[in-house]
Design a protein around this motif. Structure first.
Motif, PDB file in Angstrom:
ATOM      1  N   THR A  24      35.228  43.485  55.392  1.00 41.82           N
ATOM      2  CA  THR A  24      35.233  43.522  53.938  1.00 41.82           C
ATOM      3  C   THR A  24      34.742  44.874  53.463  1.00 41.82           C
ATOM      4  O   THR A  24      33.840  45.449  54.047  1.00 41.82           O
ATOM      5  CB  THR A  24      34.320  42.429  53.358  1.00 41.82           C
ATOM      6  OG1 THR A  24      33.107  42.465  54.085  1.00 41.82           O
ATOM      7  CG2 THR A  24      34.964  41.081  53.429  1.00 41.82           C
ATOM      8  N   LYS A  34      34.640  46.678  34.946  1.00 45.42           N
ATOM      9  CA  LYS A  34      34.758  45.379  34.286  1.00 45.42           C
ATOM     10  C   LYS A  34      35.284  44.305  35.225  1.00 45.42           C
ATOM     11  O   LYS A  34      34.907  43.146  35.121  1.00 45.42           O
ATOM     12  CB  LYS A  34      35.701  45.513  33.077  1.00 45.42           C
ATOM     13  CG  LYS A  34      34.950  45.648  31.773  1.00 45.42           C
ATOM     14  CD  LYS A  34      35.927  45.566  30.611  1.00 45.42           C
ATOM     15  CE  LYS A  34      35.448  46.438  29.450  1.00 45.42           C
ATOM     16  NZ  LYS A  34      36.582  46.940  28.667  1.00 45.42           N
ATOM     17  N   SER A  35      36.210  44.722  36.088  1.00 41.02           N
ATOM     18  CA  SER A  35      36.824  43.692  36.937  1.00 41.02           C
ATOM     19  C   SER A  35      36.307  43.756  38.374  1.00 41.02           C
ATOM     20  O   SER A  35      36.994  43.391  39.309  1.00 41.02           O
ATOM     21  CB  SER A  35      38.339  43.834  36.898  1.00 41.02           C
ATOM     22  OG  SER A  35      38.695  45.167  37.153  1.00 41.02           O
ATOM     23  N   LYS A  79      34.300  41.928  39.763  1.00 40.55           N
ATOM     24  CA  LYS A  79      34.225  40.580  40.347  1.00 40.55           C
ATOM     25  C   LYS A  79      35.515  40.226  41.084  1.00 40.55           C
ATOM     26  O   LYS A  79      35.509  39.449  42.030  1.00 40.55           O
ATOM     27  CB  LYS A  79      33.981  39.554  39.243  1.00 40.55           C
ATOM     28  CG  LYS A  79      32.605  39.611  38.644  1.00 40.55           C
ATOM     29  CD  LYS A  79      32.488  38.607  37.515  1.00 40.55           C
ATOM     30  CE  LYS A  79      32.236  39.257  36.154  1.00 40.55           C
ATOM     31  NZ  LYS A  79      33.376  39.743  35.407  1.00 40.55           N
ATOM     32  N   ASN A  80      36.612  40.816  40.592  1.00 41.92           N
ATOM     33  CA  ASN A  80      37.896  40.473  41.199  1.00 41.92           C
ATOM     34  C   ASN A  80      38.190  41.254  42.471  1.00 41.92           C
ATOM     35  O   ASN A  80      39.203  41.034  43.121  1.00 41.92           O
ATOM     36  CB  ASN A  80      39.029  40.741  40.200  1.00 41.92           C
ATOM     37  CG  ASN A  80      38.835  39.964  38.934  1.00 41.92           C
ATOM     38  OD1 ASN A  80      38.230  38.896  38.942  1.00 41.92           O
ATOM     39  ND2 ASN A  80      39.316  40.508  37.826  1.00 41.92           N
ATOM     40  N   PHE A  81      37.321  42.178  42.784  1.00 44.34           N
ATOM     41  CA  PHE A  81      37.524  42.977  43.995  1.00 44.34           C
ATOM     42  C   PHE A  81      37.231  42.122  45.213  1.00 44.34           C
ATOM     43  O   PHE A  81      36.121  41.663  45.414  1.00 44.34           O
ATOM     44  CB  PHE A  81      36.597  44.195  43.957  1.00 44.34           C
ATOM     45  CG  PHE A  81      36.747  45.094  45.146  1.00 44.34           C
ATOM     46  CD1 PHE A  81      37.857  45.906  45.285  1.00 44.34           C
ATOM     47  CD2 PHE A  81      35.771  45.136  46.127  1.00 44.34           C
ATOM     48  CE1 PHE A  81      37.987  46.753  46.368  1.00 44.34           C
ATOM     49  CE2 PHE A  81      35.898  45.980  47.222  1.00 44.34           C
ATOM     50  CZ  PHE A  81      37.010  46.785  47.334  1.00 44.34           C
ATOM     51  N   LYS A  82      38.285  41.882  46.017  1.00 46.06           N
ATOM     52  CA  LYS A  82      38.100  40.939  47.114  1.00 46.06           C
ATOM     53  C   LYS A  82      37.675  41.615  48.404  1.00 46.06           C
ATOM     54  O   LYS A  82      37.362  40.952  49.386  1.00 46.06           O
ATOM     55  CB  LYS A  82      39.411  40.184  47.351  1.00 46.06           C
ATOM     56  CG  LYS A  82      39.806  39.326  46.171  1.00 46.06           C
ATOM     57  CD  LYS A  82      40.999  38.468  46.550  1.00 46.06           C
ATOM     58  CE  LYS A  82      41.828  38.089  45.338  1.00 46.06           C
ATOM     59  NZ  LYS A  82      42.833  39.122  45.001  1.00 46.06           N
ATOM     60  N   GLU A 130      39.598  43.360  50.255  1.00 37.82           N
ATOM     61  CA  GLU A 130      40.698  43.426  51.219  1.00 37.82           C
ATOM     62  C   GLU A 130      41.218  44.849  51.356  1.00 37.82           C
ATOM     63  O   GLU A 130      41.547  45.296  52.448  1.00 37.82           O
ATOM     64  CB  GLU A 130      41.842  42.518  50.767  1.00 37.82           C
ATOM     65  CG  GLU A 130      41.564  41.057  51.044  1.00 37.82           C
ATOM     66  CD  GLU A 130      42.473  40.153  50.242  1.00 37.82           C
ATOM     67  OE1 GLU A 130      43.337  40.658  49.512  1.00 37.82           O
ATOM     68  OE2 GLU A 130      42.292  38.928  50.346  1.00 37.82           O
ATOM     69  N   TRP A 163      42.140  50.315  45.643  1.00 37.59           N
ATOM     70  CA  TRP A 163      41.960  49.411  44.511  1.00 37.59           C
ATOM     71  C   TRP A 163      41.928  50.201  43.208  1.00 37.59           C
ATOM     72  O   TRP A 163      42.575  49.846  42.218  1.00 37.59           O
ATOM     73  CB  TRP A 163      40.652  48.648  44.726  1.00 37.59           C
ATOM     74  CG  TRP A 163      40.352  47.598  43.722  1.00 37.59           C
ATOM     75  CD1 TRP A 163      41.015  46.431  43.532  1.00 37.59           C
ATOM     76  CD2 TRP A 163      39.287  47.625  42.768  1.00 37.59           C
ATOM     77  NE1 TRP A 163      40.420  45.727  42.523  1.00 37.59           N
ATOM     78  CE2 TRP A 163      39.360  46.428  42.044  1.00 37.59           C
ATOM     79  CE3 TRP A 163      38.281  48.541  42.479  1.00 37.59           C
ATOM     80  CZ2 TRP A 163      38.454  46.131  41.030  1.00 37.59           C
ATOM     81  CZ3 TRP A 163      37.380  48.240  41.479  1.00 37.59           C
ATOM     82  CH2 TRP A 163      37.476  47.053  40.765  1.00 37.59           C
TER      83      TRP A 163
END
Lengths: 86, 184
Positions: free
Chosen positions: B3, B46-47, B49-52, B54, B60
């Motif tokens: 990760t 802002k996003s 949290k959406n970072f996975k 991967e 990204w």
């Protein structure tokens, strides 16, 4: 790092001078020593030509970066945003 | 599973130049490019949290930046496109339906290829810098791109001059190798 007044320098030293020369920081005497070394050392000639090529690439006006003050300003703003979100 | 972690504090040092070069090829304006990069960082924040994890951080961020560039063109087109009157069509047989502009000899066309190469060079270089170890990358770009004095850099990083030259030497060797693979 200079080693006295020897005319013949080691490869390591020659590379060091060559690196300095890329930033125009080698003294005249150092340049003489480098050039003498390059006459008889093939490996350093190769390194030297690669190094010069690399410098030329960076001289290209299209290679740009954001200047430091603008970057600092960006950092400030990003920090502000971060604290807002927390 | 590997990760990738995310850390906005390092974004600007690590990625701003790469993103900037990526953008400037596409919008051709320093100010706009800089704004878009900045917006990308904000949007990323802002996003987060959406970072996975991967993809790498940089991939990204680039994907966000791409959206931003598209949005930028949408915005300027919606203002301009409506008022534009399309009178450029000609109707004299062979060239019917061609734009007038297409029939004019383009003086820049001869070196268009060279230009494309040049713009991509910036991306290639920053890509290679990004692969260097972090300290090396920072010192190298300060010295080579921003043209700081040896002394100033030594003071900032608290190293000796010979220390600095060793770092520069390693960086230059790595850069030459990397560019040889990806550029020449």
């Amino acid at each position: 790092m200079s080693t006295g007044n020897k005319i013949f320098v080691s490869c390591e030293n020659a590379n060091h001078i060559c690196d300095k020369n890329q930033y125009k920081e080698a003294s005249f005497w150092e340049k003489v020593k480098l050039n003498i070394h390059l006459i008889y050392c093939k490996a350093c000639r190769k390194y030297s030509s690669k190094n010069t090529k690399l410098t030329k690439l960076f001289k290209d006006p299209k290679v740009i970066s954001i200047n430091q003050s603008a970057k600092d300003a960006m950092k400030e703003q990003l920090k502000k945003k971060m604290s807002e979100l927390e | 599973m590997p990760t990738n972690t995310i850390d906005p504090n390092t974004w600007i040092d690590k990625y701003s130049d790469y993103l900037f070069n990526y953008t400037i090829v596409r919008v051709d304006d320093r100010e706009i490019a800089q704004d878009l990069v900045q917006e990308t960082f904000f949007a990323g924040l802002k996003s987060m949290k959406n970072f996975k994890g991967e993809a790498s951080e940089r991939t990204w961020l680039i994907s966000i930046l791409k959206r931003k560039i598209i949005d930028h063109y949408r915005k300027i087109n919606s203002n301009k496109g409506k008022a534009e009157v399309r009178i450029n069509y000609t109707n004299d047989g062979e060239t019917e339906g061609d734009w007038l502009e297409e029939r004019v000899a383009d003086p820049f066309d001869q070196n268009a290829e060279g230009k494309i190469e040049n713009t991509e060079l910036g991306i290639a270089i920053h890509n290679c810098i990004g692969k260097l170890p972090e300290k090396q990358a920072r010192i190298f770009s300060m010295k080579t791109i921003q043209g700081f004095d040896t002394e100033a850099i030594c003071n900032e990083f608290d190293i000796t001059a010979s220390n600095l030259w060793v770092i520069i030497h390693r960086a230059r060797t790595a850069m030459a190798e990397c560019l040889e693979k990806n550029w020449f």
